[in-house]
Enzyme design. Structure first.
Site, PDB file in Angstrom:
ATOM      1  N   THR A 160     -74.155  -9.382 -54.903  1.00  0.00           N
ATOM      2  CA  THR A 160     -74.004  -7.951 -55.187  1.00  0.00           C
ATOM      3  C   THR A 160     -72.558  -7.559 -54.927  1.00  0.00           C
ATOM      4  O   THR A 160     -71.925  -8.071 -54.012  1.00  0.00           O
ATOM      5  CB  THR A 160     -74.956  -7.088 -54.336  1.00  0.00           C
ATOM      6  OG1 THR A 160     -74.708  -5.714 -54.617  1.00  0.00           O
ATOM      7  CG2 THR A 160     -74.800  -7.319 -52.833  1.00  0.00           C
ATOM      8  N   GLY A 161     -72.040  -6.664 -55.749  1.00  0.00           N
ATOM      9  CA  GLY A 161     -70.648  -6.258 -55.587  1.00  0.00           C
ATOM     10  C   GLY A 161     -70.038  -5.973 -56.944  1.00  0.00           C
ATOM     11  O   GLY A 161     -70.758  -5.857 -57.944  1.00  0.00           O
ATOM     12  N   THR A 162     -68.707  -5.879 -56.990  1.00  0.00           N
ATOM     13  CA  THR A 162     -68.042  -5.631 -58.259  1.00  0.00           C
ATOM     14  C   THR A 162     -68.230  -6.871 -59.138  1.00  0.00           C
ATOM     15  O   THR A 162     -67.574  -7.902 -58.935  1.00  0.00           O
ATOM     16  CB  THR A 162     -66.537  -5.381 -58.052  1.00  0.00           C
ATOM     17  OG1 THR A 162     -66.333  -4.984 -56.703  1.00  0.00           O
ATOM     18  CG2 THR A 162     -66.011  -4.317 -58.960  1.00  0.00           C
ATOM     19  N   GLY A 163     -69.128  -6.746 -60.114  1.00  0.00           N
ATOM     20  CA  GLY A 163     -69.596  -7.897 -60.871  1.00  0.00           C
ATOM     21  C   GLY A 163     -68.520  -8.736 -61.518  1.00  0.00           C
ATOM     22  O   GLY A 163     -68.638  -9.964 -61.591  1.00  0.00           O
ATOM     23  N   ARG A 180     -71.125  -2.739 -71.154  1.00  0.00           N
ATOM     24  CA  ARG A 180     -70.620  -3.645 -70.112  1.00  0.00           C
ATOM     25  C   ARG A 180     -71.786  -4.375 -69.433  1.00  0.00           C
ATOM     26  O   ARG A 180     -72.822  -3.798 -69.129  1.00  0.00           O
ATOM     27  CB  ARG A 180     -69.850  -2.821 -69.073  1.00  0.00           C
ATOM     28  CG  ARG A 180     -69.334  -3.609 -67.868  1.00  0.00           C
ATOM     29  CD  ARG A 180     -70.267  -3.504 -66.683  1.00  0.00           C
ATOM     30  NE  ARG A 180     -69.684  -4.092 -65.461  1.00  0.00           N
ATOM     31  CZ  ARG A 180     -70.392  -4.360 -64.380  1.00  0.00           C
ATOM     32  NH1 ARG A 180     -71.672  -4.115 -64.332  1.00  0.00           N
ATOM     33  NH2 ARG A 180     -69.805  -4.883 -63.310  1.00  0.00           N
ATOM     34  N   THR A 218     -77.439  -2.849 -55.948  1.00  0.00           N
ATOM     35  CA  THR A 218     -78.191  -3.894 -56.652  1.00  0.00           C
ATOM     36  C   THR A 218     -79.203  -4.541 -55.703  1.00  0.00           C
ATOM     37  O   THR A 218     -78.985  -4.560 -54.495  1.00  0.00           O
ATOM     38  CB  THR A 218     -77.187  -4.951 -57.146  1.00  0.00           C
ATOM     39  OG1 THR A 218     -76.429  -4.375 -58.187  1.00  0.00           O
ATOM     40  CG2 THR A 218     -77.850  -6.226 -57.630  1.00  0.00           C
ATOM     41  N   ASP A 276     -72.407  -9.210 -63.314  1.00  0.00           N
ATOM     42  CA  ASP A 276     -72.726 -10.580 -62.903  1.00  0.00           C
ATOM     43  C   ASP A 276     -74.229 -10.816 -62.726  1.00  0.00           C
ATOM     44  O   ASP A 276     -74.695 -11.956 -62.829  1.00  0.00           O
ATOM     45  CB  ASP A 276     -72.037 -10.891 -61.571  1.00  0.00           C
ATOM     46  CG  ASP A 276     -72.496  -9.926 -60.468  1.00  0.00           C
ATOM     47  OD1 ASP A 276     -72.543  -8.704 -60.735  1.00  0.00           O
ATOM     48  OD2 ASP A 276     -72.814 -10.384 -59.360  1.00  0.00           O
TER      49      ASP A 276
HETATM   50  N1  ASP Z   1     -72.990  -6.619 -59.252  1.00  0.00           N
HETATM   51  C1  ASP Z   1     -73.471  -5.462 -59.953  1.00  0.00           C
HETATM   52  C2  ASP Z   1     -72.695  -5.321 -61.242  1.00  0.00           C
HETATM   53  O1  ASP Z   1     -71.514  -5.510 -61.243  1.00  0.00           O
HETATM   54  C3  ASP Z   1     -73.348  -4.216 -59.180  1.00  0.00           C
HETATM   55  C4  ASP Z   1     -73.928  -4.276 -57.806  1.00  0.00           C
HETATM   56  O2  ASP Z   1     -74.002  -5.320 -57.188  1.00  0.00           O
HETATM   57  O3  ASP Z   1     -74.346  -3.230 -57.314  1.00  0.00           O
HETATM   58  O4  ASP Z   1     -73.269  -4.949 -62.222  1.00  0.00           O
END
Ligand code: ASP
Length: 351
Positions: free
Chosen positions: A268-271, A245, A217, A248
């Site tokens: 950024t990360g597991t939303g 889906r 992201t 975040d």
């Molecule tokens: N945060 C993003 C999501 O969950 C994914 C990412 O940060 O790469 O959609």
């Protein structure tokens, strides 16, 4: 005589003081340069380790991050708004296949690129977001249009696409978003989950699978010469995501937040974990209500709120004094910042 000397001395001091203050208020170029401004960006967090990235790729990513920083910085340098700066930086990354946003967006379970983006103005607390949009070249531009043109904050799916068309936003065919690396990641993930593969690529499939090792992201936070903070985030979400889906990134307070009285944040990360902890706003609240520094607040949210739930990722931020900070609990995060003080930093790995 004594009085006369004292009188002369007071006169001299007063004249010096007046001249001094006149000098300081003179609008010359050096005073303009002294107003601090800065931009900080990320290009995603994840298992980003030196051994997984070839020297050529490393250079390519570093150069693109630098290009994004330079684009945002150029806006700030000529006195532009932080909102325009974050948008310019994000556009550079959205137009590159290297990141999971715009052109490089990952594939959802149906083999489509479905994107989310948001932007926030720290001065007015105004914000705009789009979720689950397809074929839009630069989703962050639509988020900005939502913020500037209508009363709603977040539009989704087909409605958001209709809105974008109405405002003359650029659309691209599916083929523009096709990326072999991303496609192979989708197939591999489906195989790993034991899912039936009923989707077909628009192009010839190679069996050469490259693990992504990261989320990808993109995000940016900037402070302009007027001290206004803006934050923005754009993403393709998570590979193989189902049922429309939404992560975040388009959620104000989770993936993006900006408030001139505290800070600007992009996540950024597991939303899902950033939504559950309202990570970006939580960081701002720790500064506002507990007097934490930005650095301490970021660390608290990532390591004491997100990590215990099982989440991973990172955040970048910039506080009301122009101080830049970031933190992440993954092995790396593409990131960088550039400030009017002359500092220019781009990093990929943990240090
Ligand atoms: N945060 C993003 C999501 O969950 C994914 C990412 O940060 O790469 O959609």
């Amino acid at each position: 005589m004594k009085h006369f000397i004292t009188f002369l001395l007071i006169g001299f001091i007063l004249t010096t003081l007046i001249n001094c203050s006149k000098e300081q208020s003179k609008p010359n170029s050096s005073t303009i340069e002294e107003i601090p401004f800065a931009i900080v960006i990320h290009g995603g967090a994840g298992t980003i380790k030196k051994e997984f990235i070839s020297p050529e790729k490393e250079k390519e990513i570093t150069n693109k991050l630098q290009e994004a920083l330079d684009a945002g910085y150029a806006v700030l340098k000529k006195g532009g708004a932080s909102l325009d700066a974050v948008q310019a930086a994000i556009n550079v990354m959205e137009n590159s296949p290297l990141f999971n946003a715009g052109k490089g967006a990952v594939f959802n379970s149906a083999g489509k690129n479905e994107m989310d983006a948001s932007i926030m103005d720290g001065k007015t607390l105004n914000a705009g977001a789009v979720a689950g949009v397809q074929n839009i070249k630069n989703p962050i531009n639509v988020a900005r249009l939502v913020m500037d043109s209508i009363k709603h904050v977040m539009l989704s799916g087909k409605g958001a696409e209709l809105f974008a068309k109405k405002y003359g936003v650029e659309f691209e065919e599916d083929a523009y978003f096709y990326n072999e690396r991303r496609w192979n990641s989708l197939i591999k993930m489906k195989e790993k989950n034991g899912e039936k593969i009923q989707i077909k690529s628009t192009k010839n499939l190679s069996t050469n699978y490259v693990d992504e090792h990261k989320f990808g992201t993109v995000g940016a936070v900037a402070m302009d010469k007027n001290g206004n903070i803006a934050a923005a985030t754009s993403t393709g979400g998570m590979t193989n995501k189902k049922f429309n889906r939404i992560g975040d990134s388009p959620i104000i307070g989770a993936g993006t937040y900006a408030n001139n009285t505290t800070c600007g944040i992009s996540s950024t990360g597991t939303g899902e974990y950033f939504i559950r902890t309202l990570a970006a706003h939580e960081t701002s609240s720790l500064i506002q209500y507990k007097g934490y520094s930005l650095k301490k607040a970021l660390h608290e949210v990532i390591f004491n709120e997100i990590e215990p739930l099982g989440g991973d990722g990172g955040m970048i931020g910039l506080d009301k004094n122009g101080v830049v900070a970031w933190d992440f609990n993954t092995e790396g995060m593409y990131r960088g910042y550039k400030r009017s003080t002359g500092e220019n930093v781009v990093k990929l790995y943990q240090e």
